[in-house]
Design an enzyme around this catalytic site. Sequence first.
Site, short mmCIF file in Angstrom:
data_model
loop_
_atom_site.label_atom_id
_atom_site.label_comp_id
_atom_site.label_asym_id
_atom_site.label_seq_id
_atom_site.Cartn_x
_atom_site.Cartn_y
_atom_site.Cartn_z
N ASP A 128 33.60 10.67 42.98
CA ASP A 128 35.03 10.99 42.90
C ASP A 128 35.25 12.49 43.08
OD1 ASP A 128 35.48 8.38 42.56
OD2 ASP A 128 35.88 8.47 40.38
N CYS A 129 34.30 13.29 42.61
CA CYS A 129 34.48 14.75 42.74
C CYS A 129 33.84 15.31 44.01
CB CYS A 129 33.95 15.45 41.50
SG CYS A 129 32.48 14.70 40.79
#
Lengths: 379, 136
Positions: A128-129
């Site tokens: 996600d990052c």
Amino acid sequence: MRKTYEEINEKIRRGQAVVMTAEEVSEMAKTMSPKEILDKVDVVTTATFGAMCSSGAILNFGHAVPGIRMEKIKVNGVPVSGGLAAVDTYVGATDCDERNPKYGGAHIIQDLIDGKTLELEAWGKGTDCYPRTHIKTEISLETINEAVLFNPRNSYQNYNVAVNTSDKTLHTYMGTLLPKMKNASYSSAGELSPLINDPECRTIGLGTRIFLCGAQGYVAWNGTQFNTSKPVNKYEIPVGNARTLAMIGEMREMTSRFLRAAYFEKYGVTIYIGVGVPIPLLDEDLAHRVSIRNSEIETSIEDYGNGGELIGTTDYASLRSGEIEFQGKKIHTAPLSSLAKAREIADMLKTWIKDGQFELTAPVRPMPTDTAMKTLKEL
Amino acid sequence: MTRKFVIKFPAEQTGDSLTYNLIKKFDIRINILKADIDAGRSGTLLIELNAEEEKIQAAVDYISSQGMDISPVETKIKLEAEKCISCGACTSSCLSGALSISAPDWNLRFEPEKCIVCKLCLKACPLQLFKIEFSE
Ligand code: SF4
Ligand code: SF4
């Protein structure tokens, strides 16, 4: 008489320090006592230029947009560690792709220092990052963030001499060993070698400023396999490999004149590292230690043709003569580390100190005094 | 004995028939070291012949009679001296004494006239600075 680091540094700043190489001081010791040497000389430079596999580089590539958490990384086709943070890696000198065994981590390090552009390819699962899963690009020392050489084990205090009693030629990290003890190879700068001139590490400790491949680097820690329990001879020099140093330095200040990628036949990739260590003559004991001569430094003869059995001892004066007599045989000897390069380093460090460009540092923490080597047991 | 030759042959010839003939007619062991064949034009072969002297001579005569140009080759060891770090690793395998390292300067010394082309140094140099060179 005693001198302090500060007194010596003050002399260095004023351009008045008397600096000599360990070979020069050993020569002087033939006619002068340690007390006279202490009066005359402030700093002795020591050096070595040899193959040291336990070396490597910490690199930070910088983040791409969008970012990638690099989990598998290849530089010029060589797989390197994906085990650090998103865009950090550690290039081990011996890293290599088995399909191209002659180009490895050491070559990546040398190519970077030589200013070359290298191919970087990396893969991540996508998070996600860090959503990106793949990148293929080019890097050089100009494009990346940090580039630090960090070597867990360099500059061995003495090393065994390699011979081969078997009847076939062996290709080892000690070079080509011909059958039936037709040759012997050794790898130490002897009386010029750093840890031979300060054998108990009285002045060499954490934070000692050193010459590392052309840069001003530092001793970072005791090296791996640091061993204080090797038997010593009557001159208090361990007979065989004992203490080691971990070292660190900025790659951008280094030059391939003092760092060279290498490949040993049937063994693999390794790297030649140039190290220079200054030894301040603080007292008579140190003046006595740096006076050590090749004839007083002994080492064990190890049989690589028979599982590394120690079969005798010899000394560096004999090894340097080109021939040793052992078990009634004359054996041709050859070095593996470069004395010519080590001398170049000792001279360069001497000039740096004389010119006031290099001051000495007292250790932040001394080296361990009670260590031994453990072996790996099988279950 | 073993001798090396360079053979230049016209396009219509091929290395294969030549090798076959040499083995068959002259009982010679042949080793092709290098083959450069320019498509549709002429080609060059670097070969090593292993047999008694007379057989080699007969083979050489035969090859020239076939309209090919054959000339003996000298093998030399070449060192890229500017890259040498004078570690000395190569000197341990050089039993002829062509490679040596010693006091006072401890720089590698290479005396090609002593070299017996045993090729051991090719593997012994950790920087791979030795190459084989062929000259006519
Ligand atoms: S080919 Fe053999 S004789 Fe010639 S230089 Fe190399 S090791 Fe020495
Ligand atoms: S082994 Fe290679 S680098 Fe070392 S002295 Fe010989 S030629 Fe020079």
